[in-house]
Write an enzyme that holds these catalytic residues in place. Sequence first.
Site, short mmCIF file in Angstrom:
data_model
loop_
_atom_site.label_atom_id
_atom_site.label_comp_id
_atom_site.label_asym_id
_atom_site.label_seq_id
_atom_site.Cartn_x
_atom_site.Cartn_y
_atom_site.Cartn_z
N ALA A 258 2.09 -3.13 6.43
CA ALA A 258 1.33 -4.05 7.28
C ALA A 258 2.09 -5.35 7.55
CB ALA A 258 -0.02 -4.35 6.66
N ARG B 68 -0.89 4.45 17.30
CA ARG B 68 -1.99 4.00 16.46
C ARG B 68 -2.68 2.79 17.09
NH1 ARG B 68 -0.45 3.75 10.50
NH2 ARG B 68 -2.71 3.80 10.37
N HIS C 217 9.02 3.75 9.55
CA HIS C 217 7.58 3.93 9.38
C HIS C 217 7.29 5.42 9.30
CE1 HIS C 217 6.88 -0.27 10.21
NE2 HIS C 217 7.73 -0.15 11.20
N LEU C 218 6.42 5.80 8.38
CA LEU C 218 6.06 7.20 8.23
C LEU C 218 5.31 7.71 9.46
CD1 LEU C 218 4.91 6.95 4.53
CD2 LEU C 218 6.91 8.21 5.34
N SER C 219 4.39 6.91 9.96
CA SER C 219 3.61 7.29 11.14
C SER C 219 4.25 6.69 12.39
CB SER C 219 2.17 6.79 11.00
OG SER C 219 2.13 5.38 11.05
N HIS D 81 3.75 -6.20 11.03
CA HIS D 81 3.02 -6.76 12.16
C HIS D 81 2.62 -8.22 11.96
CE1 HIS D 81 2.87 -2.47 12.72
NE2 HIS D 81 2.18 -2.35 11.61
N ASP E 55 12.74 -13.66 9.28
CA ASP E 55 13.73 -14.70 9.03
C ASP E 55 14.71 -14.28 7.94
OD1 ASP E 55 12.63 -16.32 10.97
OD2 ASP E 55 11.57 -17.63 9.56
N ASN F 196 0.79 -1.22 0.00
CA ASN F 196 0.00 0.00 0.00
C ASN F 196 0.83 1.28 0.00
OD1 ASN F 196 -2.57 -1.35 0.00
ND2 ASN F 196 -2.14 -1.89 2.12
N TYR G 292 -0.26 9.55 6.60
CA TYR G 292 0.97 9.25 5.86
C TYR G 292 1.54 10.44 5.10
CZ TYR G 292 -0.57 4.54 6.92
OH TYR G 292 -0.98 3.41 7.57
N ARG H 79 -0.76 -2.46 15.75
CA ARG H 79 0.41 -1.89 15.08
C ARG H 79 1.59 -1.70 16.03
NH1 ARG H 79 -1.31 -0.20 9.93
NH2 ARG H 79 -3.53 0.32 9.88
N ARG I 186 -3.71 7.82 -0.01
CA ARG I 186 -4.21 6.97 1.07
C ARG I 186 -3.96 7.65 2.42
NH1 ARG I 186 -1.31 2.29 3.98
NH2 ARG I 186 -2.98 1.45 5.25
N GLU J 176 14.61 -0.16 10.25
CA GLU J 176 13.16 -0.23 10.06
C GLU J 176 12.61 1.20 10.11
OE1 GLU J 176 9.22 -1.95 12.41
OE2 GLU J 176 11.21 -2.68 12.98
#
Length: 150
Positions: A78, A108, A101-103, A81, A88, A12, A24, A112, A19, A99
Amino acid sequence: MAKPIYVLNGPNLNLLGSREPEVYGKGTLDDLRQRCERKAKALGLKVDFRQSNHEGELVAWIQEARTDAAGLIVNAGAFTHTSIAMLDALLACPVPAVEVHLSNIFTREPFRHRSYISKAAEGVICGFGALGYELAIEALAATISPGKAG
């Protein structure tokens, strides 16, 4: 030629800009790619920017990074999660990973708050929008080429 930093985006994220812009942001995935390329260039690095809605393709790219990348930035969307397969693959990948994430995933929905892939990451950056990707590039620059971080 030096190996690039792989920037892998999950499901997404191709919909960025349309979206949930209140969550985002209004920038598109192409805007994000351009920001990453500018930041990497300023640090003497290159990025290989990719997006997929398919878990298996993301896993294959992580496996490819074992030999072809200097580092990884992963926004698994997604799959963060849910994906033990991505965890792995990251655990089997010897290059450093961040790692992103925008948010802020911790403000949230409760589902999440858990990331499967964090265990394999050098660090996690969340809640800073597109700037988080630039911060991840700086962190990897410092990790793979000490003295290059801005």
